[in-house]
Design a protein around this motif. Structure first.
Motif, PDB file in Angstrom:
ATOM      1  N   ILE A  67       0.854  -1.190   0.000  1.00 30.32           N
ATOM      2  CA  ILE A  67       0.000   0.000   0.000  1.00 30.32           C
ATOM      3  C   ILE A  67       0.892   1.243   0.000  1.00 30.32           C
ATOM      4  CG2 ILE A  67      -1.764   1.286   1.263  1.00 30.32           C
ATOM      5  CD1 ILE A  67      -2.704  -1.388   2.417  1.00 30.32           C
ATOM      6  N   PRO A  68       0.792   2.100  -1.012  1.00 27.68           N
ATOM      7  CA  PRO A  68       1.709   3.243  -1.121  1.00 27.68           C
ATOM      8  C   PRO A  68       1.602   4.194   0.071  1.00 27.68           C
ATOM      9  CG  PRO A  68       0.525   2.887  -3.181  1.00 27.68           C
ATOM     10  CD  PRO A  68      -0.134   2.016  -2.156  1.00 27.68           C
ATOM     11  N   LEU A  69       2.746   4.736   0.468  1.00 25.90           N
ATOM     12  CA  LEU A  69       2.779   5.756   1.511  1.00 25.90           C
ATOM     13  C   LEU A  69       2.231   7.075   0.966  1.00 25.90           C
ATOM     14  CD1 LEU A  69       6.394   5.015   2.776  1.00 25.90           C
ATOM     15  CD2 LEU A  69       4.290   4.458   4.004  1.00 25.90           C
ATOM     16  N   VAL A  70       1.816   7.950   1.868  1.00 23.24           N
ATOM     17  CA  VAL A  70       1.374   9.283   1.453  1.00 23.24           C
ATOM     18  C   VAL A  70       2.379  10.350   1.883  1.00 23.24           C
ATOM     19  CG1 VAL A  70      -1.053   8.633   1.518  1.00 23.24           C
ATOM     20  CG2 VAL A  70      -0.008   9.665   3.538  1.00 23.24           C
ATOM     21  N   GLU A 163      -6.568  13.997   4.622  1.00 22.18           N
ATOM     22  CA  GLU A 163      -7.567  13.158   3.965  1.00 22.18           C
ATOM     23  C   GLU A 163      -6.922  11.942   3.324  1.00 22.18           C
ATOM     24  OE1 GLU A 163     -10.735  14.842   1.698  1.00 22.18           O
ATOM     25  OE2 GLU A 163     -10.502  16.825   2.604  1.00 22.18           O
ATOM     26  N   ARG A 164      -5.774  12.120   2.674  1.00 23.91           N
ATOM     27  CA  ARG A 164      -5.078  10.971   2.077  1.00 23.91           C
ATOM     28  C   ARG A 164      -4.582  10.024   3.159  1.00 23.91           C
ATOM     29  NH1 ARG A 164      -2.701  15.223  -0.715  1.00 23.91           N
ATOM     30  NH2 ARG A 164      -0.615  14.794   0.120  1.00 23.91           N
ATOM     31  N   MET A 165      -4.119  10.574   4.271  1.00 22.54           N
ATOM     32  CA  MET A 165      -3.620   9.762   5.379  1.00 22.54           C
ATOM     33  C   MET A 165      -4.731   8.886   5.965  1.00 22.54           C
ATOM     34  SD  MET A 165      -2.142  11.069   9.064  1.00 22.54           S
ATOM     35  CE  MET A 165      -3.836  11.499   9.577  1.00 22.54           C
ATOM     36  N   VAL A 166      -5.896   9.485   6.217  1.00 26.42           N
ATOM     37  CA  VAL A 166      -7.000   8.732   6.803  1.00 26.42           C
ATOM     38  C   VAL A 166      -7.488   7.653   5.840  1.00 26.42           C
ATOM     39  CG1 VAL A 166      -9.380   8.906   7.635  1.00 26.42           C
ATOM     40  CG2 VAL A 166      -7.660  10.558   8.383  1.00 26.42           C
ATOM     41  N   HIS A 167      -7.513   7.959   4.561  1.00 25.41           N
ATOM     42  CA  HIS A 167      -7.872   6.926   3.578  1.00 25.41           C
ATOM     43  C   HIS A 167      -6.879   5.767   3.641  1.00 25.41           C
ATOM     44  CE1 HIS A 167      -9.321   4.979  -0.008  1.00 25.41           C
ATOM     45  NE2 HIS A 167      -8.141   5.097  -0.581  1.00 25.41           N
ATOM     46  N   ARG A 168      -5.601   6.087   3.760  1.00 19.19           N
ATOM     47  CA  ARG A 168      -4.609   5.018   3.853  1.00 19.19           C
ATOM     48  C   ARG A 168      -4.770   4.242   5.163  1.00 19.19           C
ATOM     49  NH1 ARG A 168       0.564   3.510   5.490  1.00 19.19           N
ATOM     50  NH2 ARG A 168       1.582   2.187   3.925  1.00 19.19           N
ATOM     51  N   PHE A 169      -5.094   4.946   6.257  1.00 19.24           N
ATOM     52  CA  PHE A 169      -5.379   4.240   7.514  1.00 19.24           C
ATOM     53  C   PHE A 169      -6.452   3.172   7.297  1.00 19.24           C
ATOM     54  CE2 PHE A 169      -4.240   7.823  10.766  1.00 19.24           C
ATOM     55  CZ  PHE A 169      -2.903   7.626  10.490  1.00 19.24           C
ATOM     56  N   HIS A 170      -7.486   3.526   6.551  1.00 16.41           N
ATOM     57  CA  HIS A 170      -8.568   2.585   6.268  1.00 16.41           C
ATOM     58  C   HIS A 170      -8.033   1.368   5.520  1.00 16.41           C
ATOM     59  CE1 HIS A 170     -13.001   2.103   4.735  1.00 16.41           C
ATOM     60  NE2 HIS A 170     -12.554   1.038   5.372  1.00 16.41           N
ATOM     61  N   LEU A 171      -7.238   1.619   4.484  1.00 16.48           N
ATOM     62  CA  LEU A 171      -6.688   0.524   3.687  1.00 16.48           C
ATOM     63  C   LEU A 171      -5.751  -0.356   4.500  1.00 16.48           C
ATOM     64  CD1 LEU A 171      -5.843   2.371   0.327  1.00 16.48           C
ATOM     65  CD2 LEU A 171      -7.902   1.062   0.894  1.00 16.48           C
ATOM     66  N   THR A 172      -4.867   0.255   5.271  1.00 13.30           N
ATOM     67  CA  THR A 172      -3.893  -0.532   6.025  1.00 13.30           C
ATOM     68  C   THR A 172      -4.556  -1.287   7.177  1.00 13.30           C
ATOM     69  OG1 THR A 172      -3.301   1.424   7.348  1.00 13.30           O
ATOM     70  CG2 THR A 172      -1.935   0.928   5.415  1.00 13.30           C
ATOM     71  N   SER A 173      -5.568  -0.694   7.797  1.00 17.40           N
ATOM     72  CA  SER A 173      -6.277  -1.384   8.875  1.00 17.40           C
ATOM     73  C   SER A 173      -6.942  -2.648   8.349  1.00 17.40           C
ATOM     74  CB  SER A 173      -7.329  -0.469   9.498  1.00 17.40           C
ATOM     75  OG  SER A 173      -6.738   0.653  10.096  1.00 17.40           O
TER      76      SER A 173
END
Length: 222
Positions: A67-70, A163-173
């Motif tokens: 999953i790409p970092l932001v 916003e990008r960070m929280v979206h990534r949190f969702h994906l990584t969780s």
């Protein structure tokens, strides 16, 4: 600090109190935001210019490697995980940080966004501690920004990054839950519902937070 003769990690000890979640009211005041912002600023200033060893390996959550970092335009190495369990209080205020297992090259605004996610917080009211259900989140974000002494550019860039960070949190969780039983337990205990709520809330309220940070008029999404 190293590994002992039995293969165990040797850790230092930081005296103080670590708040439990949900945060008690005494850990939600604006004085806490100010102290945390100044603590993180001190960490950033101390880390600026430090170069990690060549070939350094950075930890990731299980199942999230693809999953790409932001936060790829790294400025420094920093903590990146300011959940309450990683912040040590003394005399009622944040005084130290522990648990640097997710530290890696990052940006100042990513670190700030991470701290605000936990402590403003950037969450739907349903998922906040009772003391912050009705909190003025734009105001709390501005208190933190002022205490950190964020630049105009940092204030402008913060919410799109958040916003990008929280979206990534969702994906990584979700990915970590699929890969590891411990994270699957967290997911099933509420993360699976909290993350989409956080994304939707931030998409709606992010413009108001950005406007407070930059002193402009909110440009809300339709």
């Amino acid at each position: 600090m190293g590994i002992d003769e039995q293969g165990r990690e040797v850790l230092s000890f930081v005296p103080g109190e670590v708040p439990r979640e949900p945060l008690p009211p005494e850990a939600t005041g604006e004085d806490v935001l100010v102290a945390l912002a100044r603590l993180i600023r001190r960490l950033h200033d101390a880390a600026q210019g430090w170069t990690p060893p060549q070939g350094a390996v950075w930890a990731t959550l299980p199942g999230t490697e693809a999953i790409p970092l932001v936060d790829t335009d790294a400025e420094l190495v920093s903590h990146r995980d300011y959940c309450p369990g990683n912040v040590v209080f003394r005399d009622g205020l944040p005084a130290a940080l522990i648990d640097f297992d997710l530290a890696r090259p990052t940006t100042r605004i990513y670190d700030i966004a991470n701290a605000l996610y936990w402590w403003a917080p950037l969450l739907h009211p349903t998922d906040r501690t009772p003391a912050l259900v009705d909190a003025d989140i734009p105001h709390r974000a501005a208190v933190f920004a002022d205490a950190y002494q964020m630049t105009e550019q940092q204030r402008h860039d913060l919410m799109p990054l958040a916003e990008r960070m929280v979206h990534r949190f969702h994906l990584t969780s979700r990915a970590a839950a699929e890969a590891d039983p411990a994270f699957r337990r967290f997911w099933n205990q509420g993360v699976k519902d909290r993350m989409p709520r956080a994304e939707a809330w931030l998409a709606q309220e992010g413009p108001a937070i950005a406007a407070r940070l930059t002193g402009t008029t909110p440009d809300r999404n339709p």
